[in-house]
Motif scaffolding. Sequence first.
Motif, PDB file in Angstrom:
ATOM      1  N   SER A 141       0.777  -1.248   0.000  1.00 13.32           N
ATOM      2  CA  SER A 141       0.000   0.000   0.000  1.00 13.32           C
ATOM      3  C   SER A 141       0.804   1.293   0.000  1.00 13.32           C
ATOM      4  O   SER A 141       0.277   2.316  -0.445  1.00 13.32           O
ATOM      5  N   PRO A 142       2.060   1.325   0.495  1.00 14.03           N
ATOM      6  CA  PRO A 142       2.791   2.597   0.398  1.00 14.03           C
ATOM      7  C   PRO A 142       2.891   3.123  -1.038  1.00 14.03           C
ATOM      8  O   PRO A 142       3.051   4.324  -1.243  1.00 14.03           O
ATOM      9  N   ALA A 143       2.736   2.258  -2.023  1.00 11.34           N
ATOM     10  CA  ALA A 143       2.737   2.711  -3.418  1.00 11.34           C
ATOM     11  C   ALA A 143       1.612   3.711  -3.662  1.00 11.34           C
ATOM     12  O   ALA A 143       1.749   4.611  -4.494  1.00 11.34           O
ATOM     13  N   VAL A 144       0.490   3.578  -2.935  1.00  8.93           N
ATOM     14  CA  VAL A 144      -0.617   4.532  -3.065  1.00  8.93           C
ATOM     15  C   VAL A 144      -0.150   5.927  -2.653  1.00  8.93           C
ATOM     16  O   VAL A 144      -0.501   6.922  -3.287  1.00  8.93           O
ATOM     17  N   LEU A 145       0.666   5.991  -1.595  1.00  8.11           N
ATOM     18  CA  LEU A 145       1.196   7.271  -1.135  1.00  8.11           C
ATOM     19  C   LEU A 145       2.107   7.876  -2.207  1.00  8.11           C
ATOM     20  O   LEU A 145       2.066   9.078  -2.451  1.00  8.11           O
ATOM     21  N   ALA A 146       2.903   7.014  -2.841  1.00 12.08           N
ATOM     22  CA  ALA A 146       3.775   7.478  -3.920  1.00 12.08           C
ATOM     23  C   ALA A 146       2.937   8.002  -5.086  1.00 12.08           C
ATOM     24  O   ALA A 146       3.227   9.061  -5.646  1.00 12.08           O
ATOM     25  N   LEU A 147       1.882   7.270  -5.441  1.00 14.66           N
ATOM     26  CA  LEU A 147       1.006   7.678  -6.542  1.00 14.66           C
ATOM     27  C   LEU A 147       0.288   8.990  -6.222  1.00 14.66           C
ATOM     28  O   LEU A 147      -0.025   9.767  -7.122  1.00 14.66           O
ATOM     29  N   ALA A 148       0.042   9.238  -4.932  1.00 13.66           N
ATOM     30  CA  ALA A 148      -0.602  10.482  -4.510  1.00 13.66           C
ATOM     31  C   ALA A 148       0.382  11.658  -4.494  1.00 13.66           C
ATOM     32  O   ALA A 148      -0.016  12.798  -4.275  1.00 13.66           O
ATOM     33  N   GLY A 149       1.663  11.358  -4.685  1.00 14.24           N
ATOM     34  CA  GLY A 149       2.665  12.415  -4.759  1.00 14.24           C
ATOM     35  C   GLY A 149       3.129  12.957  -3.420  1.00 14.24           C
ATOM     36  O   GLY A 149       3.720  14.032  -3.361  1.00 14.24           O
ATOM     37  N   ILE A 150       2.897  12.197  -2.334  1.00 10.32           N
ATOM     38  CA  ILE A 150       3.262  12.738  -1.015  1.00 10.32           C
ATOM     39  C   ILE A 150       4.581  12.183  -0.478  1.00 10.32           C
ATOM     40  O   ILE A 150       4.976  12.518   0.635  1.00 10.32           O
ATOM     41  N   LEU A 151       5.271  11.353  -1.249  1.00 10.14           N
ATOM     42  CA  LEU A 151       6.517  10.755  -0.757  1.00 10.14           C
ATOM     43  C   LEU A 151       7.784  11.393  -1.327  1.00 10.14           C
ATOM     44  O   LEU A 151       8.879  10.935  -1.026  1.00 10.14           O
ATOM     45  N   LYS A 152       7.648  12.457  -2.099  1.00  7.54           N
ATOM     46  CA  LYS A 152       8.833  13.113  -2.670  1.00  7.54           C
ATOM     47  C   LYS A 152       9.787  13.539  -1.546  1.00  7.54           C
ATOM     48  O   LYS A 152       9.433  14.346  -0.699  1.00  7.54           O
ATOM     49  N   GLY A 153      10.984  12.958  -1.546  1.00 10.21           N
ATOM     50  CA  GLY A 153      11.994  13.302  -0.547  1.00 10.21           C
ATOM     51  C   GLY A 153      11.712  12.750   0.844  1.00 10.21           C
ATOM     52  O   GLY A 153      12.423  13.083   1.789  1.00 10.21           O
ATOM     53  N   LYS A 154      10.697  11.903   0.982  1.00 11.31           N
ATOM     54  CA  LYS A 154      10.350  11.329   2.294  1.00 11.31           C
ATOM     55  C   LYS A 154      10.933   9.932   2.425  1.00 11.31           C
ATOM     56  O   LYS A 154      11.004   9.175   1.462  1.00 11.31           O
ATOM     57  N   LYS A 155      11.320   9.583   3.651  1.00 12.40           N
ATOM     58  CA  LYS A 155      11.773   8.228   3.933  1.00 12.40           C
ATOM     59  C   LYS A 155      10.549   7.325   4.027  1.00 12.40           C
ATOM     60  O   LYS A 155       9.554   7.698   4.662  1.00 12.40           O
ATOM     61  N   ALA A 156      10.642   6.152   3.401  1.00 15.35           N
ATOM     62  CA  ALA A 156       9.518   5.219   3.403  1.00 15.35           C
ATOM     63  C   ALA A 156      10.018   3.810   3.127  1.00 15.35           C
ATOM     64  O   ALA A 156      11.145   3.615   2.676  1.00 15.35           O
ATOM     65  N   THR A 157       9.159   2.841   3.410  1.00 17.34           N
ATOM     66  CA  THR A 157       9.452   1.454   3.104  1.00 17.34           C
ATOM     67  C   THR A 157       8.232   0.839   2.438  1.00 17.34           C
ATOM     68  O   THR A 157       7.146   1.433   2.451  1.00 17.34           O
ATOM     69  N   VAL A 158       8.415  -0.344   1.850  1.00 17.62           N
ATOM     70  CA  VAL A 158       7.345  -1.016   1.118  1.00 17.62           C
ATOM     71  C   VAL A 158       7.689  -2.501   1.034  1.00 17.62           C
ATOM     72  O   VAL A 158       8.862  -2.881   1.172  1.00 17.62           O
ATOM     73  N   PHE A 159       6.690  -3.349   0.834  1.00 20.28           N
ATOM     74  CA  PHE A 159       6.945  -4.757   0.541  1.00 20.28           C
ATOM     75  C   PHE A 159       7.589  -4.785  -0.841  1.00 20.28           C
ATOM     76  O   PHE A 159       7.014  -4.296  -1.807  1.00 20.28           O
ATOM     77  N   VAL A 160       8.794  -5.313  -0.916  1.00 17.70           N
ATOM     78  CA  VAL A 160       9.572  -5.212  -2.144  1.00 17.70           C
ATOM     79  C   VAL A 160       9.059  -6.155  -3.232  1.00 17.70           C
ATOM     80  O   VAL A 160       8.975  -7.367  -3.040  1.00 17.70           O
ATOM     81  N   SER A 161       8.688  -5.552  -4.341  1.00 16.98           N
ATOM     82  CA  SER A 161       8.374  -6.263  -5.579  1.00 16.98           C
ATOM     83  C   SER A 161       8.829  -5.324  -6.694  1.00 16.98           C
ATOM     84  O   SER A 161       9.016  -4.132  -6.445  1.00 16.98           O
ATOM     85  N   PRO A 162       9.008  -5.834  -7.904  1.00 18.77           N
ATOM     86  CA  PRO A 162       9.419  -4.914  -8.985  1.00 18.77           C
ATOM     87  C   PRO A 162       8.443  -3.739  -9.154  1.00 18.77           C
ATOM     88  O   PRO A 162       8.862  -2.595  -9.275  1.00 18.77           O
ATOM     89  N   ALA A 163       7.141  -4.023  -9.111  1.00 18.18           N
ATOM     90  CA  ALA A 163       6.144  -2.970  -9.320  1.00 18.18           C
ATOM     91  C   ALA A 163       6.120  -1.974  -8.159  1.00 18.18           C
ATOM     92  O   ALA A 163       6.034  -0.762  -8.375  1.00 18.18           O
ATOM     93  N   SER A 164       6.211  -2.464  -6.912  1.00 20.56           N
ATOM     94  CA  SER A 164       6.147  -1.555  -5.763  1.00 20.56           C
ATOM     95  C   SER A 164       7.402  -0.689  -5.684  1.00 20.56           C
ATOM     96  O   SER A 164       7.321   0.512  -5.414  1.00 20.56           O
ATOM     97  N   THR A 165       8.550  -1.287  -5.942  1.00 21.86           N
ATOM     98  CA  THR A 165       9.806  -0.536  -5.911  1.00 21.86           C
ATOM     99  C   THR A 165       9.790   0.552  -6.987  1.00 21.86           C
ATOM    100  O   THR A 165      10.167   1.698  -6.733  1.00 21.86           O
ATOM    101  N   TYR A 166       9.310   0.202  -8.170  1.00 26.04           N
ATOM    102  CA  TYR A 166       9.212   1.164  -9.261  1.00 26.04           C
ATOM    103  C   TYR A 166       8.296   2.327  -8.878  1.00 26.04           C
ATOM    104  O   TYR A 166       8.653   3.500  -9.042  1.00 26.04           O
TER     105      TYR A 166
END
Length: 171
Positions: free
Chosen positions: A104-129
């Motif tokens: 789900s952290p990918a949703v935060l990335a898609l919303a544009g709120i993770l620019k320059g923010k520290k975050a983690t995610v379940f690693v998969s090619p799509a989520s990392t991208y």
Amino acid sequence: MKLLVAVAPDRFRDEELSEPMKIFQAKGVETVIGSTQIGECVGMMGDRVEATVTFEDVSAAEFDGIVIIGGLGAQDFFWSSKELIALVSDFYENGKVVAAICLSPAVLALAGILKGKKATVFVSPASTYAMKEGGASLQNDPVVVDGKIITANGPTAAKAFGEAIVSTLNA
């Protein structure tokens, strides 16, 4: 304190919901289950929970934060949900807690709120991208807190994720 808990209608990760919910209940945090549709949501391991609101039906103003549960359903239902992505932006812009676990952290990335923010995610090619495209500074920690943004990398981090959310709400 009141949280909107976003759960995919199908294939959410059971313990990523149940572990934080135990902590929220123990600390007296009110929760509302939301999804892309109203009705029963089924976890990857068989847990069932009732979504009482859709993302279109709620406003960030009603809550102190949003918690987005992971699992395979998160990628299928949430990454393409314009309503959820807009809601995440509203929560963030209004200085509220925004938390996401697993895919789900990918949703935060898609919303544009993770620019320059520290975050983690379940690693998969799509989520990392998605995370890199969204400008996240990816960390290799189970739970990462950057201001009012909380991310966790999967089921084993579910309890610590719930604790970090409550701690941030009370800060």
